[in-house]
Design an enzyme around this catalytic site. Structure first.
Site, short mmCIF file in Angstrom:
data_model
loop_
_atom_site.label_atom_id
_atom_site.label_comp_id
_atom_site.label_asym_id
_atom_site.label_seq_id
_atom_site.Cartn_x
_atom_site.Cartn_y
_atom_site.Cartn_z
N CYS A 1 -1.14 17.35 4.45
CA CYS A 1 -0.72 18.43 5.47
C CYS A 1 1.06 17.45 6.61
O CYS A 1 0.18 17.84 7.19
CB CYS A 1 -1.46 18.80 5.84
N GLU A 2 1.87 17.07 5.10
CA GLU A 2 2.94 16.22 6.51
C GLU A 2 4.39 17.25 6.09
O GLU A 2 4.03 16.85 4.77
CB GLU A 2 2.17 15.77 6.19
N PRO B 1 8.06 -15.20 -1.68
CA PRO B 1 8.47 -14.17 -1.60
C PRO B 1 7.30 -13.04 -1.90
O PRO B 1 6.21 -13.89 -2.38
CB PRO B 1 8.90 -14.63 -3.50
N TYR C 1 3.78 -3.01 -1.24
CA TYR C 1 4.20 -2.39 -0.17
C TYR C 1 3.29 -1.02 -0.66
O TYR C 1 4.35 -0.12 0.23
CB TYR C 1 5.48 -2.13 0.66
N ARG D 1 6.70 4.22 1.71
CA ARG D 1 7.92 4.08 1.55
C ARG D 1 8.95 4.96 1.30
O ARG D 1 9.82 5.08 1.79
CB ARG D 1 7.86 2.80 0.25
N GLY E 1 12.04 -12.24 0.32
CA GLY E 1 13.65 -11.14 0.34
C GLY E 1 13.59 -11.20 -0.89
O GLY E 1 14.63 -10.01 -0.80
#
Ligand code: LLP
Length: 434
Positions: free
Chosen positions: A348-349, A271, A384, A315, A228
């Site tokens: 395409c979004e 972590p 991520y 993200r 975290g």
């Protein structure tokens, strides 16, 4: 002054010429990871903790490429795995089963049986999973407890408190004791992880709550206080994790805790982001620059469209996360005039936009004029982004390259192909009739 873990310190974010060279050599889109950054982040965590025994783990869901796992291993980290495939990837990268810890919500009996056979410590996340471990023949476990409070950079990365599905709620410790006793399992570890992107005071507060809960388990050998740790994505908002202060406070509490229990308890942490977020940038090329006109409902916007999207870094669209963005001018000549740009992907979004806030509202960035062919450098994609990538719109996955300590760059994962996209589909055909 202690070094801060800032994503904008990445060598490619700092050096436009290097960004252009890498984009030309390896093509875009491209993930670029920096080995010295990972090593420094890892070493700073280890040297902050005086307490022994201490075993830091790397939460490998943050970035799971084998070359990265090997670097982390060389720095003395063990592994926190969240799936059987993460366990196998860690073993392939050289980790021993005894160095792997498994925390997975909803594991099945065959998974627990394989983990038990290999001697991997299982961190149970529900009462049901403790019973399942008993059926799998487990005799030792760790338990993930939800201390009743959490924190995180946003509500989707908060993993504590009543609204979190993670772990066993702290009020159910008596039930944990009963189920483990009934199944002949010893609770040797207590674990908590309250969310990704918290801060020092919250982290230390939860540490105290976890140690209090841990005292209730007489066979305790390990406490694992999760990950975290925040890193600095936006240079305008300082913060980050003051590792020295954290290490001093944590070591002191562990000494006191061990003294109170009359024996040394092993400290673990896990972590992910802190080790790798600042080690990665995503390179892409500007493929269109266009503008919309204002109307009665909205202002107009300048859009810079790049050949990547939420498929390579989800993200911003998922959490409204901020990632710093720069453009290396293709002609190498810096441009003076600044304009507000919305940086958008090629999918395409409509939500495929990198500069948005948590509510999904467009937040243009003031940047020197962007032109076709310029190379976008997006910072902070080490954690991520690669690990949450997808093949949406049947786009090929980017290659990943590693800048080694010597400065040499090498491909650690090749670019995806149409063959990769279709392989499982083609292999599913039953060709016995041909
Ligand atoms: N331990 C456990 C049990 C975890 O679930 C996680 C992260 C970690 C450790 C490592 O947390 P870190 O040190 O990286 O904050 N996709 C989100 C983050 C999700 C984190 C999931 N669990 C993001 O992109 O911000």
């Amino acid at each position: 002054m202690a070094r801060k873990n800032r994503v904008t310190d990445h060598p490619v974010y700092q050096d436009h010429e290097l960004a252009l060279r890498l984009a030309d050599k390896y093509h875009t889109p491209l993930y670029v990871f920096d080995e010295p950054t990972i090593r420094t982040n890892a070493q700073e965590i280890i040297s902050a903790i005086a307490y022994r025994p201490f075993h830091p783990r790397y939460a490998c869901k943050a970035l799971t490429i084998g070359a990265i796992l090997r670097i982390v291993r060389e720095e003395g980290f063990w592994i926190d795995a969240s799936s059987m495939n993460e366990v196998d990837r860690a073993i392939l990268a050289g980790f021993k089963p005894s160095e792997i810890y498994y925390t997975g919500e909803g594991a099945t009996l065959p998974i627990y049986q394989r983990l038990v056979e290999r001697g991997i410590l299982v961190n149970c996340t529900s009462i049901d999973q403790i019973s399942l471990l008993g059926r799998a023949g487990g005799v030792r476990c760790s338990v993930r407890l939800n201390p009743g409070e959490g924190d995180g950079a946003n509500n989707r990365t908060n993993t504590g408190g009543p609204s979190s599905k993670h772990g066993i709620y702290f009020t159910q410790i008596d039930e944990v004791k009963k189920v483990t006793t009934d199944n002949g399992i010893k609770v040797v570890g207590v674990h908590s992880h309250i969310g990704s992107g918290t801060d020092l005071s919250r982290w230390l507060f939860i540490k105290d709550k976890t140690l209090e809960m841990a005292k209730q388990f007489p066979d305790l050998e390990i406490v694992n206080l999760g990950g975290g740790f925040p890193v600095i994505y936006n240079d305008e908002n300082d913060g980050g994790m003051p590792l020295e202060e954290w290490g001093r406070a944590l070591s002191k509490s562990m000494e006191e805790f061990s003294r109170e229990l009359g024996r040394k308890i092993e400290l673990q942490i896990e972590p992910g982001r802190f080790l790798v977020a600042s080690s990665g940038v995503l390179l892409a090329e500007v493929q269109a620059v266009k503008a919309t006109d204002p109307d009665e409902n909205s202002t107009g916007y300048n859009f810079a469209i790049v050949n990547t999207g939420l498929n390579h870094n989800i993200r911003p669209s998922l959490y409204g996360a901020y990632h710093p963005i720069r453009f290396a001018p293709r002609d190498g000549v810096p441009r003076a005039d600044k304009k507000p740009y919305v940086i958008a992907g090629y999918l395409c979004e409509s939500g495929d936009v990198f500069t948005v806030d948590k509510a999904g509202v467009l937040v243009p960035r003031y940047l020197p004029e962007v032109q076709l062919g310029d190379v976008m450098v997006m910072g902070g994609i080490g954690a991520y982004s690669h690990s949450m990538k997808s093949e949406y719109n049947s786009m090929n996955l980017p290659a990943s390259v590693l800048i080694e300590e010597s400065g040499y760059t090498r491909v650690i994962e090749r670019r995806g192909t149409l063959h990769d996209l279709m392989r499982r589909e083609v292999e599913a055909y039953d060709d016995t009739a041909t």
